[in-house]
Structures are given as C-alpha cells and as structure tokens.
Design an enzyme around this catalytic site. Structure first.
Site, PDB file in Angstrom:
ATOM      1  N   ARG A  49       0.843  -1.192   0.000  1.00 50.15           N
ATOM      2  CA  ARG A  49       0.000   0.000   0.000  1.00 50.15           C
ATOM      3  C   ARG A  49       0.883   1.248   0.000  1.00 50.15           C
ATOM      4  NH1 ARG A  49      -5.851  -0.927   2.873  1.00 50.15           N
ATOM      5  NH2 ARG A  49      -6.610  -2.180   1.136  1.00 50.15           N
ATOM      6  N   GLN A  95      -1.168   2.260  -5.972  1.00 56.05           N
ATOM      7  CA  GLN A  95      -2.605   2.404  -5.713  1.00 56.05           C
ATOM      8  C   GLN A  95      -3.456   1.904  -6.875  1.00 56.05           C
ATOM      9  OE1 GLN A  95      -3.166   6.534  -4.677  1.00 56.05           O
ATOM     10  NE2 GLN A  95      -2.826   6.162  -2.497  1.00 56.05           N
ATOM     11  N   ASP A 137      -4.007  -1.963  -6.837  1.00 64.22           N
ATOM     12  CA  ASP A 137      -4.502  -2.544  -5.581  1.00 64.22           C
ATOM     13  C   ASP A 137      -5.884  -3.177  -5.762  1.00 64.22           C
ATOM     14  OD1 ASP A 137      -5.226  -3.160  -3.007  1.00 64.22           O
ATOM     15  OD2 ASP A 137      -4.755  -1.203  -2.160  1.00 64.22           O
ATOM     16  N   SER A 168      -8.409  -2.866  -2.695  1.00 66.31           N
ATOM     17  CA  SER A 168      -9.141  -1.604  -2.593  1.00 66.31           C
ATOM     18  C   SER A 168     -10.263  -1.516  -3.620  1.00 66.31           C
ATOM     19  CB  SER A 168      -8.183  -0.423  -2.770  1.00 66.31           C
ATOM     20  OG  SER A 168      -7.316  -0.310  -1.665  1.00 66.31           O
ATOM     21  N   TYR A 179      -3.500  -0.994   7.598  1.00 64.51           N
ATOM     22  CA  TYR A 179      -4.518  -1.925   8.083  1.00 64.51           C
ATOM     23  C   TYR A 179      -4.674  -1.790   9.587  1.00 64.51           C
ATOM     24  CZ  TYR A 179      -4.260  -4.399   3.607  1.00 64.51           C
ATOM     25  OH  TYR A 179      -4.300  -4.727   2.279  1.00 64.51           O
TER      26      TYR A 179
END
Length: 374
Positions: free
Chosen positions: A121, A126, A129, A132, A229
């Site tokens: 992350r 991004q 990912d 996500s 997280y």
C-alpha cells in the site's frame, strides 16, 4: 509474450481477469492474448466481444499452451496450467495465508505465483490494488443488500399520512469498504454513524457526513498496523470498545461490519448477547463472513435470524457486481504489468519493492518473507 486467461473455476466466482478494454491495451504492448471460451459470460462479456478486441478465444488447453503469463481473479488449480511455459507467471489472488497447500503446489510446479493481495500500500501501487478496488464495490453492495433485506425505507419521508423516520445505519470498520458503505447509506438517506480502532479515521467519517463513535477514555491507542490496516488491540481497549458499541447497537436499524486483519481470522465485533439488544427487524451485513465473520452466528450466503435480527453476508461480495468488479480488477492487473513492461525485452520486469512483495514462489521454492514469518 503470450498472456492467457482461464474461466474462473471457484464456486460463486462470476468475475473475469480480462476485459476487451485491457486486452486492447496489452496488445499495444506487443502481447498476444488468449482466453477460454465463456470466461466472461457471467460478467456480461461475450466471446465475440473478446474476438473483436483481438483476443484468441478457445478451449482451456489451447488457451494456456505456451503461455508466459496467466491472469486470474482467483488462482487456478495447478493442474489447469499444464502446457504453460516453465516458470510462467500466474498473476491473481491466492489467499496465501490460508491456501498454503496451493502455494506449495505452485512452487513444486515451477510456476511464479504473484499474489495481488500482497500488493504494497504505497502511492505508486494504488492503481494496482485489487483489495481496494474490490472492497469499494463490496461496501456499496453490502448496503444495498441490507436495504433490500430491511423491511422499511431508508430516508425520512414526510407524507400526508405521517412521517417515516430515517433508518439508523452503523458502519464498523472504516477502511475502503467501510467508507463506501458510509457514503452509500448516506446517499440512501439514512442517519449514519461509524467506528474504527484507528483514530485517524475520525476525520474521514466526518467528511462523509457521518457521526464518529470512538472510545475516548483509553489513551495512547492508534490501532494502525503496517500498510494502513487495523491491528489487534489491547484487552483494555477491546473492553471499552465493546461497552461503547453495545450501547450504540441497540439503537441501530442497519449495521455493516467490515473488519479484517491480514493473515488472521476476522475479529469478532458483535456477540449474540449484543444482537439480542437490537430492535426486531434490524439487519446486520457481515462483510467478513468468509474469513470467519465479525458477527457471531453469521453464515456465508445465508440469511440467519437471531432475536428477530437478520444477519447476512456473501462469501464473495464483489462477485455480485461482476461487470464492474471485473472491469476494475482487470485494470488493476494491466496497471501492474504495464508499469514494469520493458519494451526492449518485450515483457514486464519487476523491481524489488513491488516484485518481492507480491512474489510467492520462484525457482521451485516459496520465497515470500511474509509467508516465511507465519
């Protein structure tokens, strides 16, 4: 460079790892793309649409033959990959902490497994990912499913016959899925509140117009682990959180739980005793039901009724929005591979930071540090 995509074989999996859009993009990089017939049907993509995008459509064996890279939503069984080139990359989700036997099988077969859920992350990753992108849609779908199960309206309605009060929705866990759940419940007209163990999420909750519910009397606790997280909390915090949540739950109509800790069973957020305090007709959607569940008594893909409260949760929530979730997943895969594409050698060459993070197996061995630490 031959890229192959097989039809997903996991029960209930409707997504596909390639779309005509990403197929065309891979072709511009110089790759040949092949897909198993029928792979996109459940995601509303016909074989003809793939053909029009220049993709070879055929049987599984022909598709995977001489493949350099195999793309998947969920990693295919090793037996389905016979015929791929030695050392071929398999880019998919592997659930590596729980599916250790599958990871070992990939190592034994000499395949290089690249686990998309291990994507770091960091800012430059991004767009790669998958957790996500899929969680975003899952948070949206969770609220819609709960609203469908709920026997009343979400927004306040003022009518000549009287006023319908707005539903009260409570989101537990404010990651990507939780934030989208808050936004969706707000759009539907509910009064929304939310909580998380990470104090940094307070501003995010408020920015979406929801009320933050936080433990205030236990100092020095942030609750944030590596990669943004949530991490497990102290007994003192857990006790204070349980007391706060118990008082708040009793007033709620809709509850969405989203808490997950990578590599561990989902934390228990709601007990049977807490469910008993809720109003009959309330609905709880457990987004973590496939990882053991945040809610006591939740069962994947079943509606469980306890104390007049309905508890629901899908084993694969993103798959219930297969067309959109496939589009986003496929873009994540393309963004990942294209970012490292070396035009001179005609294939992607991974760097250490991302490559070492996602690589599970290489050269007949399990090489990932996170798995070795388990």
């Amino acid at each position: 460079m031959r890229i192959a995509v097989l039809k997903e074989s996991t029960t209930g999996e409707s997504r596909v790892a390639l779309t005509p859009e990403t197929a065309k993009k891979f072709a511009t990089l110089g790759a040949t793309i092949a897909i198993e017939a029928g792979a996109g049907i459940n995601a509303a993509i016909s074989d003809e649409a793939y053909r029009e995008a220049g993709v070879e459509v055929g049987k599984a064996a022909a598709t995977v033959k001489d493949a350099d890279i195999i793309l998947g939503v969920q990693a295919p069984d090793v037996a389905a990959l016979k015929g791929a080139k030695p050392g071929a990359w398999v880019v998919a989700t592997f659930d590596p902490f729980r599916e250790t036997a599958r990871v070992e099988a990939y190592a034994k077969a000499g395949l290089e497994a690249l686990s998309m859920e291990f994507m770091p992350r960091i800012t430059r990753a991004q767009s790669m990912d998958v957790l996500s992108s899929q969680s975003n849609l899952a948070g949206y779908k969770a609220v819609l499913a709960a609203a469908n199960e709920y026997g009343r309206a979400f927004p306040m309605m003022m009518t000549a016959a009287g006023t319908v009060q707005a539903a009260r929705a409570f989101v537990m866990g404010v990651g990507v899925a939780g934030l989208q759940a808050i936004a969706t419940a707000k759009r539907l007209g509910a009064q929304v509140s939310a909580t998380d163990v990470r104090s940094a999420t307070r501003e995010q909750i408020q920015s979406l117009g929801a009320k933050p519910i936080f433990v205030e009397n236990v100092a020095g606790i942030e609750g944030e682990g590596s990669g943004g997280y949530a991490t497990e909390m102290s007994e003192e915090y857990q006790k204070a959180q349980a007391e706060l949540v118990s008082g708040h739950l009793a007033k709620q109509d809709i509850v969405i739980t989203t808490a997950l800790i990578p590599g561990r069973p989902a934390p228990r957020l709601i007990s049977d005793a807490q469910i008993a305090t809720m109003k009959p007709g309330s609905v709880i959607f457990d987004l973590a039901v496939a990882q053991g569940g945040n809610v006591e008594g939740s069962v994947p893909d079943q509606v469980v009724e306890k104390h007049g409260v309905k508890i629901i949760g899908f084993s694969n929530t993103a798959s219930h929005l297969a067309a959109d979730s496939s589009a986003l997943f496929a873009r994540n895969l393309y963004n990942f591979l294209s970012a490292f594409w070396d035009k001179e050698v005609g294939k992607p060459v991974l760097d250490e930071e991302i490559g070492n993070a996602v690589r599970l197996t290489q050269g007949g061995k399990v090489v990932n540090e996170r798995l070795a630490a388990q």
